[in-house]
Structures are given as C-alpha cells and as structure tokens.
Design a protein around this motif. Sequence first.
Motif, short mmCIF file in Angstrom:
data_model
loop_
_atom_site.label_atom_id
_atom_site.label_comp_id
_atom_site.label_asym_id
_atom_site.label_seq_id
_atom_site.Cartn_x
_atom_site.Cartn_y
_atom_site.Cartn_z
N ASP A 1 2.32 -4.42 -9.53
CA ASP A 1 2.15 -4.92 -8.17
C ASP A 1 2.16 -6.45 -8.28
OD1 ASP A 1 1.21 -5.80 -5.72
OD2 ASP A 1 -0.54 -4.49 -5.67
N THR B 1 -5.64 -10.72 -5.96
CA THR B 1 -5.81 -11.58 -4.80
C THR B 1 -7.28 -11.81 -4.45
OG1 THR B 1 -3.93 -10.25 -4.04
CG2 THR B 1 -4.77 -11.90 -2.52
N THR C 1 0.82 -1.21 0.00
CA THR C 1 0.00 0.00 0.00
C THR C 1 0.86 1.26 0.00
OG1 THR C 1 -1.67 -1.25 1.19
CG2 THR C 1 -1.93 1.14 1.18
C1 PLP Z 1 -2.22 -7.56 -4.95
C2 PLP Z 1 -2.13 -6.82 -3.65
N1 PLP Z 1 -1.72 -5.55 -3.63
C3 PLP Z 1 -1.63 -4.85 -2.49
C4 PLP Z 1 -1.97 -5.42 -1.28
C5 PLP Z 1 -1.85 -4.61 -0.02
O1 PLP Z 1 -0.71 -5.03 0.59
P1 PLP Z 1 -0.22 -4.55 2.04
O2 PLP Z 1 -1.21 -5.05 3.01
O3 PLP Z 1 1.12 -5.21 2.13
O4 PLP Z 1 -0.12 -3.07 2.01
C6 PLP Z 1 -2.38 -6.75 -1.23
C7 PLP Z 1 -2.73 -7.37 0.07
O5 PLP Z 1 -3.36 -8.38 0.17
C8 PLP Z 1 -2.48 -7.46 -2.45
O6 PLP Z 1 -2.91 -8.73 -2.46
#
Ligand code: PLP
Length: 360
Positions: A172, A152, A77
């Motif tokens: 990402d 996800t 994030t």
């Molecule tokens: C594809 C993807 N991007 C971003 C995030 C957010 O990640 P974080 O909680 O490490 O900030 C996630 C978390 O599940 C994710 O699956």
Amino acid sequence: MRRVYNFSAGPSMLPLSVLERAAAEMTDYQGSGMSVMEMSHRSPVYEKIIGETEQLMRSVLNIPDSYKVLFLQGGATTQFSAVPMNLLTGSGKAEYVISGQFSQKAYEEARRYGDVRVLASGADNQFRRIPVFSAREVRQDADYVHICYNNTIFGTRFPEIPDTGKVPLVADLSSCIMSEPLDLSRFALVYAGAQKNMAPAGLTVVFVREDFLGKAMAITPLMLNYQVAAEHSSMYNTPPCYAIYIAKLVLEWVRDDIGGLAGMAERNRRKARRLYEYLDASRLFSNLVETSSRSIMNVTFTTGDRSLDERFCLAADQAGFVNLKGHRSAGGMRASIYNAMPEEGVNDLVAFMEAFEKQD
Ligand SMILES: Cc1ncc(COP(=O)(O)O)c(C=O)c1O
C-alpha cells in the motif's frame, strides 16, 4: 485570494499551478468547447488524456513495461479486498505486516479469504517503529506478503524494501507514492489512493506485474478483477475522468517543474529534515518515532500535554497552518508534508512553532 498551508493527511494540497491550469481549462478544454468533467470517456479527446496520463505515469515513476497500470475507484480500502481476491489463490496463504491502522484493516479484510497470518507487528511499541522480520520467517509457499510502506497515522515508513525471499511483495503506497524514486520491480503489485500525492479523491492506482493477472477467485466481482480492468484499459465502466486529468497535470508538474522523482525526493527530504531537526532540538515538542522509521510525508509530534496540543492547533489554525491535529487514534499533532506542500510552508511552520515555544 487567500491560500493556507494545508497539512491535511488527505485529501491534501495540490500544486497551485495545477489548480490554476485546471481553472483555465475548466469550461473549454483545449478548444473542445466543454469541460473535462463533461466529456464522454470514450471520446477521442478524453482517450488522449487517459493515454497520456498513463504514459507520463510510466515515465515519471519508472514503471517497468511488464506491469499494467490500472486506474480504479473505491479508494485504497477497496484494494484491501481486491488484493486477496486476485492473489490469494495459489496456496491460499498470505503474510501481513502490521505497521499501523491501515495495514491492520487490510489484514482483517484479507482474513476473510484464506489462511492469513500476522508476520510482524508494531502494536507492542505503539507503532513507533516499523516491525522487522527476515525472509526466513516468511512462509515461503505464501501467495504474497503485504506491507503498508508509509503509515499515514503514526508517521513511520519502511527504511527500505524488505526482503521476502521468493514470496511476492504487495504494498500500500497511498501516502508515499511519487514522493521519491522506488524500485517498483521489487513488488508484484502496489496500490495507492491518489488523494495525497497525485490527484483529488476518487482515483486509485494499481501497478501489477502482468503474470499476477488472471488468477482471481471465481467469486471476485468484475469491478475488483484486475484482469477485467487490464483487458478494458481501465474502462470496463466509467473511470474517474476528472481525477485522472488532474493526475496528468500533477505528473507534468513533477516532470517539468520539480525535476522528476529525484528532484521530488530531494525537496521532500529537505522539508522533513527541517521539521525533525527542529523537533529533536525543541524543549516543548517531540517526535516519538524511532529515527530509522521516520516518515518523510507525515511528521507526528506532541507537547505531551493534551490541552497544550489543542491550544497549539488552534493558534496554528488562526495563523494559516491548518489541519495539524493528529489522527484521533494517535493524538498530538501531525504535519502531512506531501509533494505539493512548498518548502516555505514547512519553514514558516517551524518559525511559528519556535515562536509558540518561546512564548509558552
Ligand atoms: C496508507 C493508507 N492506506 C489506506 C488508506 C485508505 O484509503 P482510502 O480512503 O482511499 O480508501 C489511507 C487513507 O488515508 C492511507 O493513508
């Protein structure tokens, strides 16, 4: 000892051998007389750990020499902000592909920093398909195109690296990093929260081509500036020392026990195929994602009946298949079958679903 099959979307399972090794080294790391958690990050023993982790990451993931490997914090994030602050400084234009909730969040954050546009979106089909676009639709003076390679929540992923013409691509990779070989030279920058395939939460990795460093906006906080992180070998401040050490053990596991990313990919594809084949044949459960967009990391499914879905999750949980409930925005179920999920976990889950289907 009782270990469950943990299908959590993240943080998620780590290889048992890694946990056991970490436990064995917990109170006295290799004769140092202390835990890795207790070490100064500037001590020679820790400098060796972080150095070896980077070298292993470079060789296992085949990271080109012209890329910096950064060990950061703040989760993926934080990269939603760091990416535009560091890269949106040429024309000030960027293109975002919205393939799910995280790419939407990344887009909304980037909009605060420049002329940021939605290039394509899967919202119209409830994100059941990766939105397609051609290089011709990309503003060719844009500073970058941003994608989320594996989604996800909705269980989709790009079938291949998209063509963006001469515009740099940023991705990402949080929920698919290290799951299969990927040509990283096609990207200007990739980032990932480590808590799915690499390490416990707390570590975020960034691989950035060196010529994209040194372009950050003047207002960029030091801690978000890639150039600063690169110049200080990810030690401008205290790095997430223990998570980096676990990443090293996980990388060794991938290299020595799994056969590198080629072996990892075969294993992951077998697991996903087993689940999708069952779901496609099932009369109770179904996966609603278009075949070409199906993720091999997050497999979503539903009975189409909310109370039956709940009953299934409860029964599965009692049988040792935990965290199968889908994300609150998508409903249904989701089996996250990241690298550390053994094949037996998936085979046993399918057998459990078959039995549930029969008795229903
Ligand atoms: C594809 C993807 N991007 C971003 C995030 C957010 O990640 P974080 O909680 O490490 O900030 C996630 C978390 O599940 C994710 O699956």
